[in-house]
Design an enzyme around this catalytic site. Structure first.
Site, PDB file in Angstrom:
ATOM      1  N   CYS A 111      -0.022   3.940   2.593  1.00  0.00           N
ATOM      2  CA  CYS A 111       0.355   3.479   3.940  1.00  0.00           C
ATOM      3  C   CYS A 111       1.811   3.842   4.219  1.00  0.00           C
ATOM      4  O   CYS A 111       2.162   4.279   5.315  1.00  0.00           O
ATOM      5  CB  CYS A 111       0.199   1.965   4.066  1.00  0.00           C
ATOM      6  SG  CYS A 111      -1.489   1.375   3.829  1.00  0.00           S
ATOM      7  N   CYS A 159       0.832  -1.214   0.000  1.00  0.00           N
ATOM      8  CA  CYS A 159       0.000   0.000   0.000  1.00  0.00           C
ATOM      9  C   CYS A 159       0.865   1.261   0.000  1.00  0.00           C
ATOM     10  O   CYS A 159       1.491   1.581   1.010  1.00  0.00           O
ATOM     11  CB  CYS A 159      -0.915  -0.054   1.226  1.00  0.00           C
ATOM     12  SG  CYS A 159      -1.748   1.482   1.616  1.00  0.00           S
TER      13      CYS A 159
END
Length: 106
Positions: free
Chosen positions: A34, A31
């Site tokens: 993230c 991600c």
């Protein structure tokens, strides 16, 4: 104090039973957003040491906790106080926005 990795097995002990408010960062290796907020969370963890705890849960390795909380997108941040969710936020945000979200919640 750096962020603390938490698993499904340690979630209750580290989050629900914590003495301090806890910010849980649900994330994954793949991600991008993230990874963008990771350094900001590390800095905030140092900044708020003794006031809050910031933990990270890898959703690929620990699917139980995020599914219990209905996490659909990551990064997903949840603020726990006294074992209960008091606030949550989905998606990446700049450090200043994360900080003001924490301030509002604590």
């Amino acid at each position: 104090m750096a962020t603390v990795p938490v698993t499904d097995d340690t979630f209750d002990a580290e989050v629900r039973n914590a003495d301090l408010p806890v910010v849980v960062d649900f994330w994954a290796e793949w991600c991008g957003p993230c990874k963008q907020i990771g350094p900001a969370l590390e800095e905030l963890s140092d900044q708020y040491e003794g006031k809050i705890k910031i933990v990270k849960v890898n959703v690929d390795e620990n699917p139980g906790s995020p599914s219990q909380l209905g996490v659909r997108g990551i990064p997903a941040l949840f603020m726990f106080k006294d074992g209960e969710v008091v606030s949550n936020k989905v998606g990446a945000a700049p450090k200043a926005a994360l900080q003001s979200w924490i301030e509002e919640a604590i």
